[in-house]
Design a protein around this motif. Sequence first.
Motif, PDB file in Angstrom:
ATOM      1  N   GLU A 174       0.809  -1.221   0.000  1.00  0.00           N
ATOM      2  CA  GLU A 174       0.000   0.000   0.000  1.00  0.00           C
ATOM      3  C   GLU A 174       0.841   1.270   0.000  1.00  0.00           C
ATOM      4  O   GLU A 174       0.552   2.223  -0.726  1.00  0.00           O
ATOM      5  N   GLU A 175       1.884   1.311   0.821  1.00  0.00           N
ATOM      6  CA  GLU A 175       2.666   2.549   0.892  1.00  0.00           C
ATOM      7  C   GLU A 175       3.442   2.787  -0.380  1.00  0.00           C
ATOM      8  O   GLU A 175       3.540   3.912  -0.870  1.00  0.00           O
ATOM      9  N   ILE A 176       4.012   1.731  -0.930  1.00  0.00           N
ATOM     10  CA  ILE A 176       4.730   1.882  -2.192  1.00  0.00           C
ATOM     11  C   ILE A 176       3.768   2.331  -3.288  1.00  0.00           C
ATOM     12  O   ILE A 176       4.077   3.181  -4.122  1.00  0.00           O
ATOM     13  N   HIS A 177       2.551   1.807  -3.260  1.00  0.00           N
ATOM     14  CA  HIS A 177       1.540   2.214  -4.243  1.00  0.00           C
ATOM     15  C   HIS A 177       1.108   3.670  -4.012  1.00  0.00           C
ATOM     16  O   HIS A 177       0.972   4.446  -4.962  1.00  0.00           O
ATOM     17  N   SER A 178       0.923   4.035  -2.736  1.00  0.00           N
ATOM     18  CA  SER A 178       0.436   5.388  -2.428  1.00  0.00           C
ATOM     19  C   SER A 178       1.455   6.455  -2.790  1.00  0.00           C
ATOM     20  O   SER A 178       1.100   7.587  -3.098  1.00  0.00           O
ATOM     21  N   GLU A 179       2.734   6.106  -2.771  1.00  0.00           N
ATOM     22  CA  GLU A 179       3.771   7.066  -3.147  1.00  0.00           C
ATOM     23  C   GLU A 179       4.031   7.057  -4.650  1.00  0.00           C
ATOM     24  O   GLU A 179       4.994   7.641  -5.129  1.00  0.00           O
ATOM     25  N   ALA A 180       3.151   6.343  -5.373  1.00  0.00           N
ATOM     26  CA  ALA A 180       3.206   6.318  -6.846  1.00  0.00           C
ATOM     27  C   ALA A 180       4.504   5.741  -7.375  1.00  0.00           C
ATOM     28  O   ALA A 180       4.976   6.127  -8.449  1.00  0.00           O
ATOM     29  N   LEU A 181       5.084   4.819  -6.605  1.00  0.00           N
ATOM     30  CA  LEU A 181       6.297   4.173  -7.093  1.00  0.00           C
ATOM     31  C   LEU A 181       5.972   3.110  -8.134  1.00  0.00           C
ATOM     32  O   LEU A 181       6.795   2.797  -8.989  1.00  0.00           O
ATOM     33  N   VAL A 182       4.775   2.513  -8.033  1.00  0.00           N
ATOM     34  CA  VAL A 182       4.306   1.581  -9.056  1.00  0.00           C
ATOM     35  C   VAL A 182       2.845   1.912  -9.377  1.00  0.00           C
ATOM     36  O   VAL A 182       2.094   2.343  -8.514  1.00  0.00           O
ATOM     37  N   ARG A 183       2.472   1.682 -10.627  1.00  0.00           N
ATOM     38  CA  ARG A 183       1.080   1.921 -11.037  1.00  0.00           C
ATOM     39  C   ARG A 183       0.277   0.629 -11.016  1.00  0.00           C
ATOM     40  O   ARG A 183      -0.914   0.658 -10.763  1.00  0.00           O
ATOM     41  N   ASN A 184       0.931  -0.476 -11.294  1.00  0.00           N
ATOM     42  CA  ASN A 184       0.241  -1.758 -11.386  1.00  0.00           C
ATOM     43  C   ASN A 184       0.468  -2.541 -10.096  1.00  0.00           C
ATOM     44  O   ASN A 184       1.395  -3.337  -9.990  1.00  0.00           O
ATOM     45  N   LEU A 185      -0.367  -2.298  -9.093  1.00  0.00           N
ATOM     46  CA  LEU A 185      -0.172  -2.934  -7.799  1.00  0.00           C
ATOM     47  C   LEU A 185      -0.341  -4.447  -7.851  1.00  0.00           C
ATOM     48  O   LEU A 185       0.442  -5.172  -7.215  1.00  0.00           O
ATOM     49  N   PRO A 186      -1.312  -5.006  -8.579  1.00  0.00           N
ATOM     50  CA  PRO A 186      -1.401  -6.477  -8.661  1.00  0.00           C
ATOM     51  C   PRO A 186      -0.137  -7.119  -9.212  1.00  0.00           C
ATOM     52  O   PRO A 186       0.318  -8.151  -8.704  1.00  0.00           O
ATOM     53  N   ALA A 187       0.454  -6.511 -10.244  1.00  0.00           N
ATOM     54  CA  ALA A 187       1.692  -7.059 -10.806  1.00  0.00           C
ATOM     55  C   ALA A 187       2.828  -6.952  -9.795  1.00  0.00           C
ATOM     56  O   ALA A 187       3.642  -7.883  -9.655  1.00  0.00           O
ATOM     57  N   PHE A 188       2.895  -5.833  -9.084  1.00  0.00           N
ATOM     58  CA  PHE A 188       3.939  -5.677  -8.075  1.00  0.00           C
ATOM     59  C   PHE A 188       3.765  -6.683  -6.949  1.00  0.00           C
ATOM     60  O   PHE A 188       4.747  -7.223  -6.431  1.00  0.00           O
ATOM     61  N   SER A 189       2.532  -6.978  -6.583  1.00  0.00           N
ATOM     62  CA  SER A 189       2.268  -7.979  -5.544  1.00  0.00           C
ATOM     63  C   SER A 189       2.740  -9.352  -5.993  1.00  0.00           C
ATOM     64  O   SER A 189       3.341 -10.102  -5.205  1.00  0.00           O
ATOM     65  N   ARG A 190       2.470  -9.701  -7.252  1.00  0.00           N
ATOM     66  CA  ARG A 190       2.961 -10.987  -7.773  1.00  0.00           C
ATOM     67  C   ARG A 190       4.477 -10.999  -7.808  1.00  0.00           C
ATOM     68  O   ARG A 190       5.114 -12.022  -7.491  1.00  0.00           O
ATOM     69  N   PHE A 191       5.069  -9.868  -8.185  1.00  0.00           N
ATOM     70  CA  PHE A 191       6.531  -9.780  -8.209  1.00  0.00           C
ATOM     71  C   PHE A 191       7.128 -10.039  -6.824  1.00  0.00           C
ATOM     72  O   PHE A 191       8.119 -10.769  -6.695  1.00  0.00           O
ATOM     73  N   LEU A 192       6.527  -9.464  -5.788  1.00  0.00           N
ATOM     74  CA  LEU A 192       7.042  -9.673  -4.436  1.00  0.00           C
ATOM     75  C   LEU A 192       7.052 -11.150  -4.069  1.00  0.00           C
ATOM     76  O   LEU A 192       8.016 -11.648  -3.470  1.00  0.00           O
ATOM     77  N   GLU A 193       5.999 -11.853  -4.429  1.00  0.00           N
ATOM     78  CA  GLU A 193       5.929 -13.282  -4.107  1.00  0.00           C
ATOM     79  C   GLU A 193       6.998 -14.073  -4.859  1.00  0.00           C
ATOM     80  O   GLU A 193       7.665 -14.941  -4.276  1.00  0.00           O
ATOM     81  N   VAL A 194       7.170 -13.778  -6.140  1.00  0.00           N
ATOM     82  CA  VAL A 194       8.197 -14.471  -6.924  1.00  0.00           C
ATOM     83  C   VAL A 194       9.587 -14.137  -6.396  1.00  0.00           C
ATOM     84  O   VAL A 194      10.445 -15.010  -6.248  1.00  0.00           O
ATOM     85  N   ALA A 195       9.819 -12.853  -6.097  1.00  0.00           N
ATOM     86  CA  ALA A 195      11.120 -12.443  -5.564  1.00  0.00           C
ATOM     87  C   ALA A 195      11.387 -13.102  -4.219  1.00  0.00           C
ATOM     88  O   ALA A 195      12.533 -13.426  -3.890  1.00  0.00           O
ATOM     89  N   GLY A 196      10.339 -13.315  -3.420  1.00  0.00           N
ATOM     90  CA  GLY A 196      10.505 -14.013  -2.150  1.00  0.00           C
ATOM     91  C   GLY A 196      10.950 -15.439  -2.343  1.00  0.00           C
ATOM     92  O   GLY A 196      11.854 -15.934  -1.645  1.00  0.00           O
ATOM     93  N   VAL A 197      10.343 -16.130  -3.303  1.00  0.00           N
ATOM     94  CA  VAL A 197      10.736 -17.517  -3.600  1.00  0.00           C
ATOM     95  C   VAL A 197      12.170 -17.559  -4.122  1.00  0.00           C
ATOM     96  O   VAL A 197      12.928 -18.489  -3.823  1.00  0.00           O
ATOM     97  N   MET A 198      12.581 -16.531  -4.887  1.00  0.00           N
ATOM     98  CA  MET A 198      13.917 -16.488  -5.495  1.00  0.00           C
ATOM     99  C   MET A 198      14.952 -15.827  -4.606  1.00  0.00           C
ATOM    100  O   MET A 198      16.093 -15.645  -5.029  1.00  0.00           O
ATOM    101  N   ASN A 199      14.591 -15.483  -3.372  1.00  0.00           N
ATOM    102  CA  ASN A 199      15.518 -14.793  -2.476  1.00  0.00           C
ATOM    103  C   ASN A 199      16.828 -15.572  -2.335  1.00  0.00           C
ATOM    104  O   ASN A 199      16.830 -16.786  -2.113  1.00  0.00           O
ATOM    105  N   GLY A 200      17.946 -14.860  -2.485  1.00  0.00           N
ATOM    106  CA  GLY A 200      19.252 -15.485  -2.326  1.00  0.00           C
ATOM    107  C   GLY A 200      19.726 -16.265  -3.534  1.00  0.00           C
ATOM    108  O   GLY A 200      20.783 -16.899  -3.496  1.00  0.00           O
ATOM    109  N   GLU A 201      18.966 -16.215  -4.628  1.00  0.00           N
ATOM    110  CA  GLU A 201      19.360 -16.904  -5.855  1.00  0.00           C
ATOM    111  C   GLU A 201      19.794 -15.890  -6.902  1.00  0.00           C
ATOM    112  O   GLU A 201      19.546 -14.686  -6.774  1.00  0.00           O
TER     113      GLU A 201
END
Length: 385
Positions: A174-201
């Motif tokens: 929400e905060e990243i979205h509210s500061e207009a850092l990303v426009r597509n919040l659903p895509a950013f949410s999916r990215f966070l999940e994928v990046a979490g799985v790929m953490n340290g790789e």
Amino acid sequence: MHKRILDLNLSQKETCFLWGPRQTGKSTLLRVLFPKAKRYDLLLSSEFRRLTQDPDILREECLALGLSADTQVEPIIIDEIQKIPELLDTVHWLIENKGLRFLLCGSSARKVKRGHANLLGGRAVRYELYPLVFPEIDNFSLDQALNRGLLPRHYSSEHYPQLLRAYVDDYLKEEIHSEALVRNLPAFSRFLEVAGVMNGEIVNYTNIASDVGVSSSSVKQYFQILVDTLIGSYLPVYQKRAKRRLIASPKFYFFDLGLVNHLAKRQKIERGSTSYGSAFEHFIYQQLIAHSSYRQRHYPISYWRTSSGFEVDFVLGDEEVAIEVKSTEKVNNTHLKGLRAFKEEHLFRRYIVVSLDAKLRRTDDKIDIIPWNIFMKQLWNDELL
């Protein structure tokens, strides 16, 4: 309350920035160190509105304190400075014309930098606060740290799953979205999940873009947002005097273990599992970057991996220490292949395996096998570097 080891001693003479992700404990630390300081908390809506409408109020109120460089004892604190970057012009004027000292605290320098705000012309010392580190926790529990993470509130709470969910939903999204850092919040949410799985790789922008459903350039932008908001960092490749063909892409680590567990939908992490090994490696990395910063050493940290698969998890400095992390209770020759391949090419001061072994060992070719708790004591007693 945990006693933090970050020393802000230069704030007695200089204006300082203190950066760090939300809930690392910045505001608490400042209240403990400077209980009588004049404070502006921009998280308070009333304070935010007041200073947004008339930024010059800051100058007038600071002048009314009647302080000078000779009489000021504690710095003037502005918390969440990135919310009103325009205040930095006033701060700059007060430093230059009145000799006042400030401690400027924030959870993200992105808005400040991208908005071309006044960064005080290099006059401010930079500090960064990380999640809890080993010497800050009495009766430290490795399993608790790997499951809950090391944000102070999360580590100490039995309700850490709910707290982590709130952290991701209310802050990262929400905060990243509210500061207009990303426009597509659903895509950013999916990215966070994928990046979490790929953490340290090793980061592969194309593969992540395919999983998220956006372009590679968008994925690069998302990673940069995480770096700029201090939510994660890249681990570069060590390439000095390379004889073997090396992997060139960096790895990426989030700033907290618990955050990764939530994003990757991990259940309880048990010893012997793949997740435990990944979390253990991440824990060692967190401690290394915090030590490098807190001790003002700022030694580079990188990793080494050949195209044939030999790897060393962490390379500290240049010709200093090479570290492999293994969540096994008995390191054997198979676990040493990466370090031995690295040792053939690079003459370092020490080669170390950090593990769950019960006792210290040293191999015939001078590789130290160090139990994790002893490694932590050596690291924070400044005995490794």
